[in-house]
Design an enzyme around this catalytic site. Sequence first.
Site, PDB file in Angstrom:
ATOM      1  N   THR A 218       0.643  -7.363   5.215  1.00 44.62           N
ATOM      2  CA  THR A 218      -0.448  -6.446   4.895  1.00 44.62           C
ATOM      3  C   THR A 218      -1.468  -7.112   3.999  1.00 44.62           C
ATOM      4  OG1 THR A 218       0.285  -5.418   2.804  1.00 44.62           O
ATOM      5  CG2 THR A 218       1.351  -4.663   4.855  1.00 44.62           C
TER       6      THR A 218
ATOM      7  N   ASP B  22      -4.323  -0.648   1.789  1.00 45.70           N
ATOM      8  CA  ASP B  22      -4.634  -0.481   0.367  1.00 45.70           C
ATOM      9  C   ASP B  22      -3.444   0.266  -0.214  1.00 45.70           C
ATOM     10  OD1 ASP B  22      -5.433   0.336  -2.140  1.00 45.70           O
ATOM     11  OD2 ASP B  22      -7.360   1.144  -1.506  1.00 45.70           O
TER      12      ASP B  22
ATOM     13  N   ASN C  94       4.200  -7.335  -3.529  1.00 45.61           N
ATOM     14  CA  ASN C  94       3.455  -8.437  -4.133  1.00 45.61           C
ATOM     15  C   ASN C  94       2.024  -8.056  -4.490  1.00 45.61           C
ATOM     16  OD1 ASN C  94       2.771 -11.388  -4.631  1.00 45.61           O
ATOM     17  ND2 ASN C  94       1.451 -10.956  -2.883  1.00 45.61           N
TER      18      ASN C  94
ATOM     19  N   SER D 290       7.027  -9.072 -10.509  1.00 47.70           N
ATOM     20  CA  SER D 290       6.663  -8.736 -11.879  1.00 47.70           C
ATOM     21  C   SER D 290       5.990  -9.950 -12.504  1.00 47.70           C
ATOM     22  CB  SER D 290       7.907  -8.297 -12.651  1.00 47.70           C
ATOM     23  OG  SER D 290       7.598  -7.936 -13.974  1.00 47.70           O
TER      24      SER D 290
ATOM     25  N   TYR E 106      -2.415  -4.937 -18.274  1.00 45.67           N
ATOM     26  CA  TYR E 106      -1.638  -5.594 -17.220  1.00 45.67           C
ATOM     27  C   TYR E 106      -0.168  -5.636 -17.623  1.00 45.67           C
ATOM     28  CZ  TYR E 106       0.344  -9.395 -14.428  1.00 45.67           C
ATOM     29  OH  TYR E 106       1.156 -10.153 -13.622  1.00 45.67           O
TER      30      TYR E 106
ATOM     31  N   LYS F 222       3.225  -3.958 -15.684  1.00 47.67           N
ATOM     32  CA  LYS F 222       4.422  -4.691 -15.281  1.00 47.67           C
ATOM     33  C   LYS F 222       5.658  -4.189 -16.015  1.00 47.67           C
ATOM     34  CE  LYS F 222       2.590  -7.327 -12.158  1.00 47.67           C
ATOM     35  NZ  LYS F 222       2.946  -7.113 -10.726  1.00 47.67           N
TER      36      LYS F 222
ATOM     37  N   THR G 272      -2.193 -20.174  -8.734  1.00 45.83           N
ATOM     38  CA  THR G 272      -2.689 -19.171  -7.800  1.00 45.83           C
ATOM     39  C   THR G 272      -4.037 -18.670  -8.305  1.00 45.83           C
ATOM     40  OG1 THR G 272      -1.693 -17.275  -8.948  1.00 45.83           O
ATOM     41  CG2 THR G 272      -0.309 -18.439  -7.353  1.00 45.83           C
TER      42      THR G 272
END
Length: 273
Positions: free
Chosen positions: A32, A56, A83, A134, A148, A152, A183
């Site tokens: 996705t 979404d 993810n 996480s 953020y 988590k 990343t």
Amino acid sequence: MARTWFITGTSRGFGREWAEAALERGDRVAATARDVSSLDALVQTYGERVLPLPLDVTDRGAVVAALARAYENFGRLDVIVNNAGYGQFGMIEEISEDEARLQFETNVFGALWVTQAALPYLRESGGGNIIQVSSIGGISAFPNIGIYNASKWALEGFSQALAQEVALFGVKVTLVEPGGFDTDWGGSSARHATRLGEYDKVREIAAEGRRRRVSNPGDPKATRTAILKIVDAENPPLRVFFGEAPLGIATADYESRLAGWREWQPLAVEAQG
């Protein structure tokens, strides 16, 4: 037997690496992404073993429909990977209501909706894996990414409870807690609150701390083997770090917490009444 994966946020980063790892060994993947065209290369390479789905994760109805479509197409679901998510930068005072709500809608509620929608299929098949992405920021916390961290920590809390709730069904839950990786988490995928000048010095200190934490970022491709070992394990861990740095951060953090709790234990006893 080939497994069927459902992975959110497959356009890049860990989601893309793990999709390719699964496909390369012969598994099937419902992949996705918000922009489904980002999955074209996967389809061209792996054909019908890839089901590209626009999604979404903040849209609960769309999540339910996507899981149903994946199950209808492949006939089973074995590995669910939550993810999809992003990093929201900003001091707590700087975060707007919309920014705070959207961070939780994506990082917490998105994972919750996917988990809830997937569980009937996993229970019916008698087992499976739920992988919750996480962060070291899910057990520790750092300035300028507090909201953020909060998202988590919420993911960690419901996932630990979930693991106990679904164990009798053969469903295994693992929280993957990466440190700094090469990343786009801190790049174009990140969002930034409007800055208050009063926090400029704090921001400098926070940036230096982050540079130290991610001075040797991990290689996302190296996580391919690691994620396959987790889903193949008879008894996968509830929590696992990815990267060298998180263990040191967690150790220092928990030693400090334990010291503080022990120091104030007489007060805790006093409060018992």
